[in-house]
Write a protein that holds these residues in place. Sequence first.
Motif, PDB file in Angstrom:
ATOM      1  N   ARG A 133       7.423 -39.462 -14.325  1.00  0.00           N
ATOM      2  CA  ARG A 133       6.804 -38.853 -13.158  1.00  0.00           C
ATOM      3  C   ARG A 133       7.898 -38.085 -12.406  1.00  0.00           C
ATOM      4  NH1 ARG A 133       2.139 -41.002  -9.736  1.00  0.00           N
ATOM      5  NH2 ARG A 133       2.359 -39.736  -7.865  1.00  0.00           N
ATOM      6  N   THR A 134       7.604 -36.903 -11.926  1.00  0.00           N
ATOM      7  CA  THR A 134       8.596 -36.074 -11.249  1.00  0.00           C
ATOM      8  C   THR A 134       9.271 -36.831 -10.114  1.00  0.00           C
ATOM      9  OG1 THR A 134       7.282 -34.116 -11.799  1.00  0.00           O
ATOM     10  CG2 THR A 134       8.974 -33.856 -10.109  1.00  0.00           C
ATOM     11  N   ARG A 135       8.494 -37.528  -9.316  1.00  0.00           N
ATOM     12  CA  ARG A 135       9.051 -38.298  -8.198  1.00  0.00           C
ATOM     13  C   ARG A 135      10.042 -39.345  -8.696  1.00  0.00           C
ATOM     14  NH1 ARG A 135       5.172 -42.401  -5.249  1.00  0.00           N
ATOM     15  NH2 ARG A 135       5.072 -42.865  -7.429  1.00  0.00           N
ATOM     16  N   ASP A 136       9.696 -40.056  -9.772  1.00  0.00           N
ATOM     17  CA  ASP A 136      10.565 -41.099 -10.313  1.00  0.00           C
ATOM     18  C   ASP A 136      11.847 -40.507 -10.900  1.00  0.00           C
ATOM     19  OD1 ASP A 136       8.662 -42.958  -9.551  1.00  0.00           O
ATOM     20  OD2 ASP A 136       7.733 -43.023 -11.543  1.00  0.00           O
ATOM     21  N   LEU A 183      14.119 -39.812  -8.030  1.00  0.00           N
ATOM     22  CA  LEU A 183      14.699 -41.060  -7.520  1.00  0.00           C
ATOM     23  C   LEU A 183      15.809 -41.571  -8.429  1.00  0.00           C
ATOM     24  CD1 LEU A 183      11.465 -42.914  -6.330  1.00  0.00           C
ATOM     25  CD2 LEU A 183      13.300 -41.995  -4.887  1.00  0.00           C
ATOM     26  N   LEU A 184      15.610 -41.452  -9.737  1.00  0.00           N
ATOM     27  CA  LEU A 184      16.629 -41.928 -10.683  1.00  0.00           C
ATOM     28  C   LEU A 184      17.958 -41.202 -10.524  1.00  0.00           C
ATOM     29  CD1 LEU A 184      14.553 -42.410 -13.963  1.00  0.00           C
ATOM     30  CD2 LEU A 184      15.790 -44.185 -12.701  1.00  0.00           C
ATOM     31  N   VAL A 185      17.902 -39.919 -10.189  1.00  0.00           N
ATOM     32  CA  VAL A 185      19.138 -39.141 -10.064  1.00  0.00           C
ATOM     33  C   VAL A 185      19.579 -38.969  -8.610  1.00  0.00           C
ATOM     34  CG1 VAL A 185      18.811 -37.950 -12.263  1.00  0.00           C
ATOM     35  CG2 VAL A 185      17.941 -36.908 -10.180  1.00  0.00           C
ATOM     36  N   GLY A 186      18.795 -39.507  -7.669  1.00  0.00           N
ATOM     37  CA  GLY A 186      19.176 -39.453  -6.252  1.00  0.00           C
ATOM     38  C   GLY A 186      18.958 -38.108  -5.602  1.00  0.00           C
ATOM     39  N   TRP A 187      17.967 -37.364  -6.083  1.00  0.00           N
ATOM     40  CA  TRP A 187      17.681 -36.044  -5.533  1.00  0.00           C
ATOM     41  C   TRP A 187      16.400 -36.078  -4.717  1.00  0.00           C
ATOM     42  CZ3 TRP A 187      18.227 -32.290 -10.298  1.00  0.00           C
ATOM     43  CH2 TRP A 187      19.565 -32.290 -10.733  1.00  0.00           C
ATOM     44  N   THR A 189      14.622 -31.570  -7.095  1.00  0.00           N
ATOM     45  CA  THR A 189      14.098 -31.962  -8.406  1.00  0.00           C
ATOM     46  C   THR A 189      13.109 -30.920  -8.913  1.00  0.00           C
ATOM     47  OG1 THR A 189      14.355 -34.293  -7.805  1.00  0.00           O
ATOM     48  CG2 THR A 189      12.937 -33.800  -9.684  1.00  0.00           C
ATOM     49  N   SER A 190      12.194 -30.513  -8.060  1.00  0.00           N
ATOM     50  CA  SER A 190      11.174 -29.545  -8.453  1.00  0.00           C
ATOM     51  C   SER A 190      11.789 -28.212  -8.880  1.00  0.00           C
ATOM     52  CB  SER A 190      10.203 -29.317  -7.290  1.00  0.00           C
ATOM     53  OG  SER A 190       9.232 -28.358  -7.642  1.00  0.00           O
ATOM     54  N   HIS A 191      12.752 -27.715  -8.113  1.00  0.00           N
ATOM     55  CA  HIS A 191      13.394 -26.437  -8.459  1.00  0.00           C
ATOM     56  C   HIS A 191      14.152 -26.538  -9.781  1.00  0.00           C
ATOM     57  CE1 HIS A 191      12.279 -24.143  -4.971  1.00  0.00           C
ATOM     58  NE2 HIS A 191      12.709 -25.091  -4.164  1.00  0.00           N
ATOM     59  N   GLN A 192      14.847 -27.651  -9.994  1.00  0.00           N
ATOM     60  CA  GLN A 192      15.590 -27.799 -11.240  1.00  0.00           C
ATOM     61  C   GLN A 192      14.640 -27.923 -12.436  1.00  0.00           C
ATOM     62  OE1 GLN A 192      18.776 -27.326 -11.763  1.00  0.00           O
ATOM     63  NE2 GLN A 192      18.529 -27.660 -13.953  1.00  0.00           N
ATOM     64  N   THR A 246      11.717 -26.575 -12.656  1.00  0.00           N
ATOM     65  CA  THR A 246      11.208 -25.220 -12.886  1.00  0.00           C
ATOM     66  C   THR A 246      12.200 -24.394 -13.694  1.00  0.00           C
ATOM     67  OG1 THR A 246       9.864 -25.272 -10.880  1.00  0.00           O
ATOM     68  CG2 THR A 246      10.453 -23.083 -11.747  1.00  0.00           C
ATOM     69  N   ARG A 247      13.493 -24.469 -13.346  1.00  0.00           N
ATOM     70  CA  ARG A 247      14.517 -23.725 -14.098  1.00  0.00           C
ATOM     71  C   ARG A 247      14.567 -24.194 -15.559  1.00  0.00           C
ATOM     72  NH1 ARG A 247      17.026 -23.889  -8.970  1.00  0.00           N
ATOM     73  NH2 ARG A 247      18.036 -25.882  -9.335  1.00  0.00           N
ATOM     74  N   MET A 248      14.490 -25.494 -15.743  1.00  0.00           N
ATOM     75  CA  MET A 248      14.566 -26.047 -17.098  1.00  0.00           C
ATOM     76  C   MET A 248      13.303 -25.732 -17.899  1.00  0.00           C
ATOM     77  SD  MET A 248      16.364 -29.636 -16.068  1.00  0.00           S
ATOM     78  CE  MET A 248      16.356 -30.345 -17.707  1.00  0.00           C
ATOM     79  N   GLN A 249      12.175 -25.674 -17.223  1.00  0.00           N
ATOM     80  CA  GLN A 249      10.920 -25.347 -17.882  1.00  0.00           C
ATOM     81  C   GLN A 249      10.971 -23.902 -18.406  1.00  0.00           C
ATOM     82  OE1 GLN A 249       7.527 -25.971 -15.354  1.00  0.00           O
ATOM     83  NE2 GLN A 249       6.117 -26.033 -17.069  1.00  0.00           N
ATOM     84  N   LYS A 250      11.545 -23.003 -17.631  1.00  0.00           N
ATOM     85  CA  LYS A 250      11.668 -21.597 -18.055  1.00  0.00           C
ATOM     86  C   LYS A 250      12.521 -21.464 -19.309  1.00  0.00           C
ATOM     87  CE  LYS A 250      10.991 -19.618 -13.483  1.00  0.00           C
ATOM     88  NZ  LYS A 250      11.641 -18.973 -12.321  1.00  0.00           N
TER      89      LYS A 250
END
Length: 135
Positions: A39-42, A45-49, A54-57, A59-63
Motif C-alpha cells: 500500500r502506498t501509505r505503508d 511509512l517503511l522509508v520514513g517519508w 512518496t507519491s511524487h517518487q 510517479t517518477r518511478m512509474q514513468k
Amino acid sequence: MTRDLQSAFDRQLADDAGLSGADFALLAPLSESAEGVLRTRDLGLLVGWDRSRTSHQVTRMQKRGLVVREDCAHDARGSMVRLTPDGRAAIEAAAPEHVNTVRRLFFDPLSDEEVDLLGGMLERLRDRISGDEGR
C-alpha cells in the motif's frame, strides 16, 4: 557524515545501476514484500517519508517502468504500488554492489568492537528520539 555517506551511496547507485537513492529506497521494501506490492501509505511509512514525497517518487518511478500503481481493493481512497519485472531486475542488479559499497565505506573501516559499540549507541539514540516524538 550522514550527508557524505548518502552522497557516496547515491553516486554509486547512479553510476552502477542508473538508480537514484530514492529509487533504491522504495524498490528495496517492494522487492521484499509479498508479491512485490505494498500500500502506498505503508511504503512511505517503511522509508520514513511523508505522503507527498512518496507519491511524487512513485510517479517518477512509474514513468520509468519500475513500478505501477493499482487501486486498493480494501479502500477506494488508497492505492497500491507494485514492482514491475523491470523494477525487480533493477533492484536485483543494483543490490550486490550497493551492499559492497555500504560495507566498504561504513563497516570495513571499523573493528568488530567498534561496530558493536556504534550499534549500541545508535540504538540508544533511536530510543530517545522515538520517546521524544510527542514533544
